[in-house]
Scaffold this motif. Structure first.
Motif, PDB file in Angstrom:
ATOM      1  N   SER A 474       0.829  -1.211   0.000  1.00  0.00           N
ATOM      2  CA  SER A 474       0.000   0.000   0.000  1.00  0.00           C
ATOM      3  C   SER A 474       0.861   1.258   0.000  1.00  0.00           C
ATOM      4  CB  SER A 474      -0.919  -0.002   1.223  1.00  0.00           C
ATOM      5  OG  SER A 474      -0.146  -0.034   2.423  1.00  0.00           O
ATOM      6  N   SER A 475       1.999   1.232   0.707  1.00  0.00           N
ATOM      7  CA  SER A 475       2.888   2.403   0.694  1.00  0.00           C
ATOM      8  C   SER A 475       3.482   2.623  -0.699  1.00  0.00           C
ATOM      9  CB  SER A 475       3.996   2.218   1.724  1.00  0.00           C
ATOM     10  OG  SER A 475       4.789   1.085   1.397  1.00  0.00           O
ATOM     11  N   GLN A 476       3.779   1.530  -1.401  1.00  0.00           N
ATOM     12  CA  GLN A 476       4.286   1.677  -2.760  1.00  0.00           C
ATOM     13  C   GLN A 476       3.234   2.267  -3.688  1.00  0.00           C
ATOM     14  OE1 GLN A 476       5.699  -2.129  -4.008  1.00  0.00           O
ATOM     15  NE2 GLN A 476       7.467  -2.156  -2.622  1.00  0.00           N
ATOM     16  N   GLU A 477       1.972   1.909  -3.478  1.00  0.00           N
ATOM     17  CA  GLU A 477       0.907   2.501  -4.280  1.00  0.00           C
ATOM     18  C   GLU A 477       0.791   4.001  -4.021  1.00  0.00           C
ATOM     19  OE1 GLU A 477      -2.599   0.344  -3.452  1.00  0.00           O
ATOM     20  OE2 GLU A 477      -1.956  -1.495  -4.494  1.00  0.00           O
ATOM     21  N   ASN A 478       0.958   4.417  -2.761  1.00  0.00           N
ATOM     22  CA  ASN A 478       0.899   5.850  -2.451  1.00  0.00           C
ATOM     23  C   ASN A 478       2.058   6.598  -3.100  1.00  0.00           C
ATOM     24  OD1 ASN A 478      -1.375   5.424  -0.881  1.00  0.00           O
ATOM     25  ND2 ASN A 478      -0.182   5.076   1.009  1.00  0.00           N
ATOM     26  N   LYS A 479       3.235   5.978  -3.079  1.00  0.00           N
ATOM     27  CA  LYS A 479       4.384   6.621  -3.734  1.00  0.00           C
ATOM     28  C   LYS A 479       4.134   6.760  -5.236  1.00  0.00           C
ATOM     29  CE  LYS A 479       7.920   5.019  -0.468  1.00  0.00           C
ATOM     30  NZ  LYS A 479       9.130   4.181  -0.283  1.00  0.00           N
ATOM     31  N   TRP A 480       3.524   5.778  -5.833  1.00  0.00           N
ATOM     32  CA  TRP A 480       3.244   5.831  -7.271  1.00  0.00           C
ATOM     33  C   TRP A 480       2.275   6.969  -7.571  1.00  0.00           C
ATOM     34  CZ3 TRP A 480      -1.273   5.155 -10.161  1.00  0.00           C
ATOM     35  CH2 TRP A 480      -1.088   5.021 -11.547  1.00  0.00           C
ATOM     36  N   ALA A 481       1.282   7.162  -6.710  1.00  0.00           N
ATOM     37  CA  ALA A 481       0.332   8.267  -6.911  1.00  0.00           C
ATOM     38  C   ALA A 481       1.036   9.620  -6.814  1.00  0.00           C
ATOM     39  CB  ALA A 481      -0.793   8.175  -5.880  1.00  0.00           C
ATOM     40  N   ASP A 482       1.987   9.745  -5.868  1.00  0.00           N
ATOM     41  CA  ASP A 482       2.739  11.010  -5.750  1.00  0.00           C
ATOM     42  C   ASP A 482       3.571  11.271  -6.998  1.00  0.00           C
ATOM     43  OD1 ASP A 482       1.647  11.276  -3.248  1.00  0.00           O
ATOM     44  OD2 ASP A 482       3.394  10.417  -2.195  1.00  0.00           O
ATOM     45  N   VAL A 483       4.168  10.224  -7.539  1.00  0.00           N
ATOM     46  CA  VAL A 483       4.973  10.385  -8.752  1.00  0.00           C
ATOM     47  C   VAL A 483       4.101  10.842  -9.918  1.00  0.00           C
ATOM     48  CG1 VAL A 483       6.371   9.151 -10.452  1.00  0.00           C
ATOM     49  CG2 VAL A 483       6.746   8.754  -8.017  1.00  0.00           C
ATOM     50  N   GLN A 484       2.912  10.289 -10.029  1.00  0.00           N
ATOM     51  CA  GLN A 484       2.005  10.676 -11.098  1.00  0.00           C
ATOM     52  C   GLN A 484       1.585  12.146 -10.964  1.00  0.00           C
ATOM     53  OE1 GLN A 484       2.737   7.997 -13.127  1.00  0.00           O
ATOM     54  NE2 GLN A 484       0.640   8.342 -13.838  1.00  0.00           N
ATOM     55  N   ALA A 485       1.324  12.570  -9.739  1.00  0.00           N
ATOM     56  CA  ALA A 485       0.942  13.975  -9.515  1.00  0.00           C
ATOM     57  C   ALA A 485       2.090  14.912  -9.882  1.00  0.00           C
ATOM     58  CB  ALA A 485       0.525  14.166  -8.057  1.00  0.00           C
ATOM     59  N   GLU A 486       3.306  14.542  -9.548  1.00  0.00           N
ATOM     60  CA  GLU A 486       4.463  15.378  -9.878  1.00  0.00           C
ATOM     61  C   GLU A 486       4.652  15.466 -11.395  1.00  0.00           C
ATOM     62  OE1 GLU A 486       9.246  15.617  -8.850  1.00  0.00           O
ATOM     63  OE2 GLU A 486       8.005  14.009  -8.021  1.00  0.00           O
ATOM     64  N   LYS A 487       4.412  14.361 -12.118  1.00  0.00           N
ATOM     65  CA  LYS A 487       4.514  14.386 -13.572  1.00  0.00           C
ATOM     66  C   LYS A 487       3.459  15.308 -14.173  1.00  0.00           C
ATOM     67  CE  LYS A 487       6.474   9.755 -14.297  1.00  0.00           C
ATOM     68  NZ  LYS A 487       6.231   8.418 -14.890  1.00  0.00           N
ATOM     69  N   ALA A 488       2.252  15.259 -13.652  1.00  0.00           N
ATOM     70  CA  ALA A 488       1.178  16.126 -14.160  1.00  0.00           C
ATOM     71  C   ALA A 488       1.513  17.598 -13.931  1.00  0.00           C
ATOM     72  CB  ALA A 488      -0.139  15.759 -13.486  1.00  0.00           C
ATOM     73  N   LYS A 489       2.148  17.914 -12.809  1.00  0.00           N
ATOM     74  CA  LYS A 489       2.533  19.302 -12.525  1.00  0.00           C
ATOM     75  C   LYS A 489       3.596  19.788 -13.499  1.00  0.00           C
ATOM     76  CE  LYS A 489       4.177  22.213  -8.746  1.00  0.00           C
ATOM     77  NZ  LYS A 489       4.632  22.237  -7.320  1.00  0.00           N
ATOM     78  N   LEU A 490       4.546  18.940 -13.819  1.00  0.00           N
ATOM     79  CA  LEU A 490       5.608  19.329 -14.742  1.00  0.00           C
ATOM     80  C   LEU A 490       5.088  19.518 -16.158  1.00  0.00           C
ATOM     81  CD1 LEU A 490       8.479  16.969 -13.513  1.00  0.00           C
ATOM     82  CD2 LEU A 490       8.291  19.447 -13.143  1.00  0.00           C
ATOM     83  N   LEU A 491       4.034  18.778 -16.552  1.00  0.00           N
ATOM     84  CA  LEU A 491       3.492  18.861 -17.906  1.00  0.00           C
ATOM     85  C   LEU A 491       2.433  19.940 -18.044  1.00  0.00           C
ATOM     86  CD1 LEU A 491       3.152  15.051 -18.745  1.00  0.00           C
ATOM     87  CD2 LEU A 491       4.805  16.655 -19.703  1.00  0.00           C
ATOM     88  N   ARG A 492       2.235  20.762 -17.001  1.00  0.00           N
ATOM     89  CA  ARG A 492       1.223  21.808 -17.075  1.00  0.00           C
ATOM     90  C   ARG A 492       1.632  22.837 -18.122  1.00  0.00           C
ATOM     91  NH1 ARG A 492      -0.072  23.962 -11.375  1.00  0.00           N
ATOM     92  NH2 ARG A 492      -0.615  21.741 -11.193  1.00  0.00           N
ATOM     93  N   GLY A 493       0.695  23.217 -19.034  1.00  0.00           N
ATOM     94  CA  GLY A 493       0.979  24.138 -20.125  1.00  0.00           C
ATOM     95  C   GLY A 493       1.509  23.464 -21.365  1.00  0.00           C
ATOM     96  N   SER A 494       1.762  22.181 -21.304  1.00  0.00           N
ATOM     97  CA  SER A 494       2.275  21.431 -22.443  1.00  0.00           C
ATOM     98  C   SER A 494       1.105  20.752 -23.159  1.00  0.00           C
ATOM     99  CB  SER A 494       3.282  20.385 -21.961  1.00  0.00           C
ATOM    100  OG  SER A 494       3.631  19.503 -22.999  1.00  0.00           O
TER     101      SER A 494
END
Length: 578
Positions: A474-494
């Motif tokens: 479950s902790s690995q799943e939470n880390k994966w969700a954080d990584v996805q959110a960080e990717k979405a933030k970096l792709l903002r405006g793209s």
């Protein structure tokens, strides 16, 4: 038999009286087509009354007369008439000789000769069915001869009142006599088989009684596993069994494989002091072995019966029994059938020959073997029989066969067979009972991948409990969700973005995304600009392509046309790119 035939003469007929019979007979054999048609109509009425029991001779006569009537009309071609005559003649030969055939097929020429049918008529029928069609002349001649035969052998004998006039009744009586004789022969053969079966059981039961007496007579301080050899007073019994095997080996093996003999009952195992818990439990081992006491109980008999034909037939029947046990669950029987199969194959194997053992050790080892000399078995047949009887012991038996084959299969083929066999026969047993091949098998499904990952995690971290493993997942799943959110933030405006929807991508072909239209025009752009390629640099691939500047036309060489720079510039000036 005379009484039966006289009773059969009293049967219901389709014609009204003898006058109608005589009239139809006269019209059938007249030369007037109209009278023959009238006779055919009366026979059609007889068929309606007879249903499916119209006399064969009446049917054949009507078919042949109909051919003559159609032939006289002149409306059919020669080929059509040949086919028409051929069908009638073939039906005549087949139907007339059909009742003479027994269970064993006999040649038509011999049957036709017994009925005084000319042999060339049978040859004519053979030409119709297997060779080139005969001429119309021969067809007409055959029809005429057959009609004469029917008039003489059937029509003239009916209602005559003389002995043997009922032609078909004679055939029926002969058929009844043949059937009765056949039934008597079958009954005698069945009785002989039952007597042989009882004799085989009696001999084997006598052998068991002698062995139980020898077992009970052993001193208490002597181990029961050290079974003595056959006593002298058993030699006559073993000789009787051997003689019976020479006459009915197949039946003897069938009796041996019944419960109470090579497959012991629980009471027999308790009498011999053998443990029956392994065979009775549902978790039977995949490598069954016979107890030494029970093996030595049957060794004297099996050594007497030892021969290549007996051993191979016994192995075949053991695999047949295993195949039957796949439909009905009987762990006790399956255990001992598999154990005897394994024992026979191991006896034939050279795997356990040790060059460093002494003569005494080798003699002691050979003492518990059913046969010593290697037997040439039909390995391909045994391999097919083994694969055709899947059970928990099949991988073990298959491995023994593959190891002992005279001409072994390629190693890769052996591994694949063992893998497929272990996959097919896998059951819900503990991991200790699973063969190494099954543990090393490739991953076939996503579920098997998930199970293998969990298995590897448990083995790599055996100190962690199930709850700890779940918390780590479950902790690995939470880390994966954080990584996805960080990717979405970096792709903002793209123009690109991370897909967070739960999409079953297996439903979409490569190159297509959800919501995309199937119309290819959606891939066209609305705004575009053009550019020329005149200023694009062009590098020639070889120096040989250079030509003399100023030439108005490309120079032709053995390699083809060579273009100069001015020609290339002219081509480039006319091209545009979107």
């Amino acid at each position: 038999m005379k009484k039966k035939s006289s009773e059969k003469k009293r049967h219901v007929v389709a014609w009204v009286n003898k006058a109608e019979w005589d009239q139809v007979l006269e019209y059938l054999y007249s030369k007037d087509s109209s009278l023959q048609r009238f006779a055919l109509q009366r026979i059609s009425a007889w068929r309606g009354r007879y249903a499916n029991s119209t006399p064969v001779a009446v049917d054949c006569t009507a078919d042949l007369v109909r051919c003559q009537v159609l032939d006289r009309t002149g409306q059919l071609s020669g080929d059509d008439l040949v086919l028409l005559y051929g069908a009638a003649l073939v039906r005549f030969v087949n139907l007339i000789t059909e009742r003479q055939q027994g269970r064993v097929a006999r040649p038509l020429r011999r049957l036709a000769g017994n009925l005084n049918i000319p042999e060339w008529v049978v040859d004519l029928r053979h030409d119709f069915t297997h060779r080139k069609l005969p001429t119309l002349k021969w067809c007409r001649k055959g029809c005429k001869v057959v009609l004469e035969w029917l008039q003489q052998e059937y029509w003239s004998r009916q209602l005559g009142g003389g002995p043997g006039d009922d032609w078909e009744s004679q055939w029926d009586c002969e058929d009844e006599e043949a059937d009765l004789k056949l039934q008597e022969d079958e009954l005698i053969a069945r009785q002989k088989e039952m007597e042989a079966y009882k004799n085989a059981r009696s001999l084997l039961i006598s052998y068991e009684k002698e062995q139980y007496q020898a077992f009970d007579g052993l001193p208490e301080d002597q181990e029961k596993s050290f079974w003595p050899g056959p006593f002298e007073d058993m030699s006559w019994l073993l000789g009787e069994i051997k003689q019976f095997a020479l006459e009915s080996c197949d039946l003897l093996i069938d009796v041996l494989l019944e419960d109470g003999f090579l497959v012991p009952t629980v009471e027999q195992l308790q009498t011999l002091g053998c443990d029956s818990s392994d065979s009775d439990s549902s978790d039977s081992p995949s490598e069954p072995r016979l107890s030494q006491t029970f093996l030595r109980f049957w060794l004297p008999l099996l050594k007497v019966l030892n021969s290549p034909s007996f051993i191979h037939l016994l192995l075949e029947k053991l695999f047949v029994e295993l195949k039957l046990l796949t439909k009905e669950q009987n762990n006790h029987r399956a255990f001992y059938i598999s154990a005897w199969t394994s024992e026979l194959i191991l006896c034939n194997s050279n795997k356990f020959e040790y060059h460093f053992e002494t003569k005494v050790q080798k003699k002691a080892r050979m003492k518990d073997r059913i046969f010593v000399n290697r037997i040439q078995l039909r390995w391909q047949q045994l391999l097919s029989a083994c694969l055709d009887a899947p059970c928990i012991s099949t991988p073990h038996l298959l491995q023994l066969i593959l190891d002992d084959m005279e001409h072994p299969l390629p190693l890769e083929t052996q591994q694949r067979l063992l893998q497929l066999c272990s996959i097919y026969t896998q059951t819900a047993h503990s991991e200790q009972n699973i063969c190494p091949v099954q543990k090393q098998q490739p991953i076939y499904t996503l579920e098997s991948l998930h199970e293998k990952l969990q298995h590897s995690r448990r083995h790599s971290q055996p100190w962690r409990s199930e709850s700890e493993l779940e918390r780590s997942e479950s902790s690995q799943e939470n880390k994966w969700a954080d990584v996805q959110a960080e990717k979405a933030k970096l792709l903002r405006g793209s123009p690109w973005q991370v897909c967070t929807d739960k999409v079953l991508w297996k439903k979409f072909p490569l190159g297509k995304v959800p919501g995309q239209s199937d119309d290819p025009s959606c891939l066209m752009v609305e705004h575009y600009s053009t550019m020329t390629v005149f200023d694009q640099p062009v590098e020639l691939e070889s120096n040989a392509t250079r030509s003399v500047p100023g030439a108005s036309a490309p120079a032709r060489t053995a390699e083809g046309l060579l273009w100069n720079h001015s020609d290339i510039n002219k081509l480039k000036s006319g091209l545009q790119l979107f």
